[in-house]
Design a protein around this motif. Structure first.
Motif, short mmCIF file in Angstrom:
data_model
loop_
_atom_site.label_atom_id
_atom_site.label_comp_id
_atom_site.label_asym_id
_atom_site.label_seq_id
_atom_site.Cartn_x
_atom_site.Cartn_y
_atom_site.Cartn_z
N UNK A 167 1.00 -1.15 0.03
CA UNK A 167 0.02 -0.03 0.00
C UNK A 167 0.81 1.25 0.14
N UNK A 168 0.72 1.98 -1.02
CA UNK A 168 1.75 3.13 -1.28
C UNK A 168 1.23 4.35 -0.45
N UNK A 169 0.34 4.25 0.84
CA UNK A 169 -0.24 5.07 1.56
C UNK A 169 0.81 5.55 2.65
N UNK A 170 1.92 4.89 2.59
CA UNK A 170 3.11 5.37 3.43
C UNK A 170 4.02 6.20 2.77
N UNK A 171 3.66 6.54 1.37
CA UNK A 171 4.54 7.32 0.55
C UNK A 171 3.98 8.78 0.04
N UNK A 172 2.62 8.32 -0.17
CA UNK A 172 1.80 9.80 -0.54
C UNK A 172 0.59 9.65 0.33
N UNK A 173 0.02 10.90 0.89
CA UNK A 173 -1.22 10.88 1.53
C UNK A 173 -2.43 10.84 0.51
N UNK A 174 -3.73 10.99 1.06
CA UNK A 174 -4.77 11.37 0.45
C UNK A 174 -4.91 12.50 -0.54
N UNK A 175 -3.88 13.43 -0.13
CA UNK A 175 -3.94 14.61 -1.23
C UNK A 175 -2.79 14.53 -2.18
N UNK A 176 -1.96 13.43 -2.21
CA UNK A 176 -0.97 12.91 -3.14
C UNK A 176 0.10 13.67 -2.83
N UNK A 206 12.07 16.53 -5.81
CA UNK A 206 12.31 15.31 -6.96
C UNK A 206 11.62 13.89 -6.52
N UNK A 207 11.64 13.82 -5.16
CA UNK A 207 10.94 12.45 -4.75
C UNK A 207 9.30 12.37 -4.97
N UNK A 208 8.89 13.68 -4.88
CA UNK A 208 7.37 13.84 -4.94
C UNK A 208 7.20 13.09 -6.38
N UNK A 209 7.98 13.71 -7.44
CA UNK A 209 7.68 13.69 -8.75
C UNK A 209 7.90 11.97 -9.06
N UNK A 210 8.99 11.61 -8.37
CA UNK A 210 9.33 10.14 -8.65
C UNK A 210 8.44 9.20 -7.91
N UNK A 211 7.85 9.65 -6.84
CA UNK A 211 7.01 8.70 -5.95
C UNK A 211 5.47 8.73 -6.75
N UNK A 244 4.96 8.86 -9.98
CA UNK A 244 5.12 8.29 -10.98
C UNK A 244 5.69 6.88 -10.78
N UNK A 245 6.50 6.53 -9.81
CA UNK A 245 7.12 5.26 -9.72
C UNK A 245 7.39 4.92 -8.20
N UNK A 246 6.30 4.63 -7.51
CA UNK A 246 6.52 4.30 -6.22
C UNK A 246 7.42 3.32 -5.59
N UNK A 247 7.48 2.32 -6.71
CA UNK A 247 8.49 1.17 -6.16
C UNK A 247 9.69 1.69 -6.34
N UNK A 248 10.23 2.50 -6.99
CA UNK A 248 11.54 3.20 -7.29
C UNK A 248 11.87 3.83 -5.99
N UNK A 249 10.96 4.80 -5.26
CA UNK A 249 11.03 5.27 -3.96
C UNK A 249 11.29 4.33 -2.95
#
Length: 131
Positions: free
Chosen positions: A7-16, A86-91, A93-98
């Motif tokens: 679950x990528x909710x650990x990376x981005x919140x409900x507001x992305x 930079x990490x917001x853009x990466x996450x 597009x590619x959360x697995x990369x983060x």
């Protein structure tokens, strides 16, 4: 559920936006590579980060140019905010990369939390002493 299918909710919140937990980990990583402790990354610090993350490969000039479009100071040095951008853009597009990058820096997802577990090998110059 494997780490790759989390679950990528650990990376981005409900507001992305980046979560507080990811932001805290990234700020620590940024500080670890800010060798002169001036709050920005000069080109040497940026390339040191690239070498650490990219199997010994520096960022290409094109990548450096793209990074320079993020938040930088008047000398073109990457700020902490720029690193987070930079990490917001990466996450986004590619959360697995983060997640992969977090692992490289000694973080794992344990009990639904981003947790620093330490680096394997002899990379103690980039440890988590700043936290």
């Amino acid at each position: 559920m494997s780490e790759e299918q989390q679950d990528f909710s650990l990376l981005l919140d409900d507001n992305l936006e980046l979560t507080d937990a990811l932001t805290d980990a990234l700020k620590t990583i940024f500080k670890n590579f800010d060798k002169d402790n001036d709050g920005v990354w000069n080109i040497n610090e940026l390339q040191s980060y690239a070498l650490f993350c990219n199997n010994g490969e520096e960022f290409s000039q094109d990548e450096v140019d793209q990074i320079s479009m993020l938040d930088t100071n008047d000398n073109g040095e990457l700020t902490e905010l720029g690193f987070l951008q930079m990490y917001h853009l990466q996450t986004s597009a590619e959360p697995n990369e983060t997640i992969s990058d977090l692992k490289i820096h000694g973080y794992k997802i344990i009990d639904n939390k981003i947790t620093y577990v330490g680096l394997e090998g002899n990379n103690d110059s980039n440890n988590n002493n700043n936290k």
